[in-house]
Design an enzyme around this catalytic site. Structure first.
Site, mmCIF file in Angstrom:
data_model
loop_
_atom_site.group_PDB
_atom_site.id
_atom_site.type_symbol
_atom_site.label_atom_id
_atom_site.label_comp_id
_atom_site.label_asym_id
_atom_site.label_seq_id
_atom_site.Cartn_x
_atom_site.Cartn_y
_atom_site.Cartn_z
ATOM 1 C CB VAL A 32 -22.012 -36.229 121.104
ATOM 2 C CG1 VAL A 32 -21.019 -35.425 120.258
ATOM 3 C CG2 VAL A 32 -22.566 -35.354 122.218
ATOM 4 C CD GLU A 53 -13.991 -24.244 119.761
ATOM 5 O OE1 GLU A 53 -14.530 -23.703 120.757
ATOM 6 O OE2 GLU A 53 -12.924 -23.855 119.260
ATOM 7 N N GLY A 63 -20.404 -26.489 123.985
ATOM 8 C CA GLY A 63 -21.110 -27.209 122.925
ATOM 9 C C GLY A 63 -20.748 -26.670 121.559
ATOM 10 C CD GLU A 74 -27.442 -37.588 131.275
ATOM 11 O OE1 GLU A 74 -28.072 -38.670 131.350
ATOM 12 O OE2 GLU A 74 -27.023 -37.115 130.202
ATOM 13 C CE LYS A 76 -19.533 -27.611 129.653
ATOM 14 N NZ LYS A 76 -20.980 -27.268 129.535
#
Length: 411
Positions: free
Chosen positions: A12, A124, A129, A185, A200
């Site tokens: 990211v 955000e 995402g 992962e 989330k």
């Protein structure tokens, strides 16, 4: 010109740097100011990058640089991210983050520190995402009394289930493919055991209903035990299996929050959300149902949301965005077992006829399911609606059959 810093140069973090450079002119126009990456914190060396001179291994180089006004934390995890973010906010620097674990565990505390120091803490990218959902909830839907949020919040688990549904892959093969493609992962537990979706839904519930909810307060079940048998039974009743995150307001007093796999009716919009995509349905008294849909993870989609928050911070250097929720309070989160639900049950029985007779005697009008190549000692049914707790108690007391899979039903 506004100087910013990036904490972390992984997937990211490198995406944030890429978006800021690639779209520099456009971003400057939107922000009404040029945004300059002054420092990037990472312990690794990146000698081949055009901006290799911007790296530092010392966090204090960023913290003590008063010219840096906005910091993007994209390291992940709690430590040292929590201490770094807290220090930046206390120093008068706005912070943006994609770190869902940090926001779910420490969001209320960090929002309070931001308020006390007249800076912004925006996140955000921590949910969905690149899908804009937190800003619309806090701004565009502000006139609504929100009462429920339900959605597919983890792209990896959704990809695995999509492969099981569409290509009849086993759970093991679908997970292996997800890892090969970089969606999962090496240790996939955060995705397939529901922890990512749990964080989330905590953030969504805290923002929508105004008080902090911790992951430990959320009943969480993942997809690890889903089999192709369950997929086939779902198909037989015109449903598909999805990992669902759900939160809802109860009597305007308490909140229920849970993550679980569910058989979703093909008439429901969530049933058609496939692959690595996410979808979040927000329900309000004035607007009705609103769906947010898009790629829920990935380098550039997530970076897009991080950069949007950076732009927002640059535009509001002298003012605060009103994004806030209060600290957790006792008895605010209700037991999700009190929710009214229907359950799917797959069971084994030596005598199917006697087992079905007992099931009908206990549940009255249970819906029995059938699939191709059904084992002789296997049966499946859908219960009538009742409290989750009562239904599970009834299932546990069945003597003629043994439940091996229990999933929720969403119409």
């Amino acid at each position: 010109m506004i100087n910013i810093a990036i904490l972390g140069h992984g997937v990211v973090g490198s995406g944030v740097a890429e978006v800021l450079e690639k779209n520099k002119t456009h971003i400057s126009t939107k922000a009404k100011n040029e945004i300059n990456i002054k420092s990037i914190l990472d312990l690794r060396e990146f000698p081949d990058l055009d901006y290799s001179n911007k790296f530092t291994k010392n966090f204090n180089d960023i913290l003590e640089d008063d010219s840096i006004k906005v910091v993007a934390e994209v390291m992940g995890g709690i430590n040292p991210a929590y201490e770094y973010v807290k220090a930046c906010l206390a120093k008068g620097k706005s912070v943006v983050t994609s770190n869902k674990e940090l926001v779910a565990q420490k969001g209320d505390e960090l929002l309070k520190i931001a308020l006390e120091n007249n800076v912004n803490f925006l996140f955000e990218a921590s949910v969905g995402g690149g899908i804009p959902v937190l800003r619309p909830i806090s701004q565009c839907l502000a006139a609504n009394d929100l009462y429920e949020i339900v959605g597919i919040l983890n792209g990896t688990s959704n990809f695995i289930l999509s492969k099981m549904i569409d290509e009849k892959m086993s759970m093991e093969d679908a997970l292996s493919l997800a890892q090969k493609l970089g969606y999962a992962e090496k240790d996939p537990s955060a995705d397939i055991d529901g922890h990512d979706a749990c964080r989330k839904i905590c953030i969504l519930a805290s923002l929508a209903f105004g008080k902090h909810i911790y992951p430990s307060q959320v009943s969480t079940e993942g997809i690890r035990n889903i089999t192709l048998s369950d997929v086939e039974y779902a198909d037989s009743c015109n449903r598909v299996i999805k990992l669902i995150g759900k939160t809802k307001l109860v009597n305007n007093k308490t909140v229920i929050a849970a993550v679980y796999p569910a058989l979703v009716s093909r008439d429901n919009q969530l049933s058609s959300v496939n692959g690595v995509f996410n979808a979040i349905m927000v329900k309000g008294d004035a607007i009705g149902d609103v769906m947010f849909y898009g790629q829920g993870a990935g380098k550039l989609p997530t970076a897009s949301a991080v950069v949007a928050d950076i732009i927002d911070c640059v535009k509001h250097l002298q003012a605060r965005k009103y994004l806030f929720w209060d600290s957790a309070v006792d008895n605010y989160v209700s037991d999700s077992l009190e929710d009214t639900v229907k359950l799917y049950v797959r069971a084994q029985a030596d005598d199917i006829t006697k087992a079905l007779d007992e099931i009908n005697a206990v549940f009255g009008n249970a819906e029995c399911l059938n699939r191709n190549n059904q084992a002789k000692d296997e049966l499946a049914f859908i219960t009538p609606a009742s409290s989750d707790r009562k239904l599970r108690q009834q299932i546990s007391k069945l003597q003629k059959s043994k439940a091996v899979s229990i999933l929720h039903i969403i119409d």
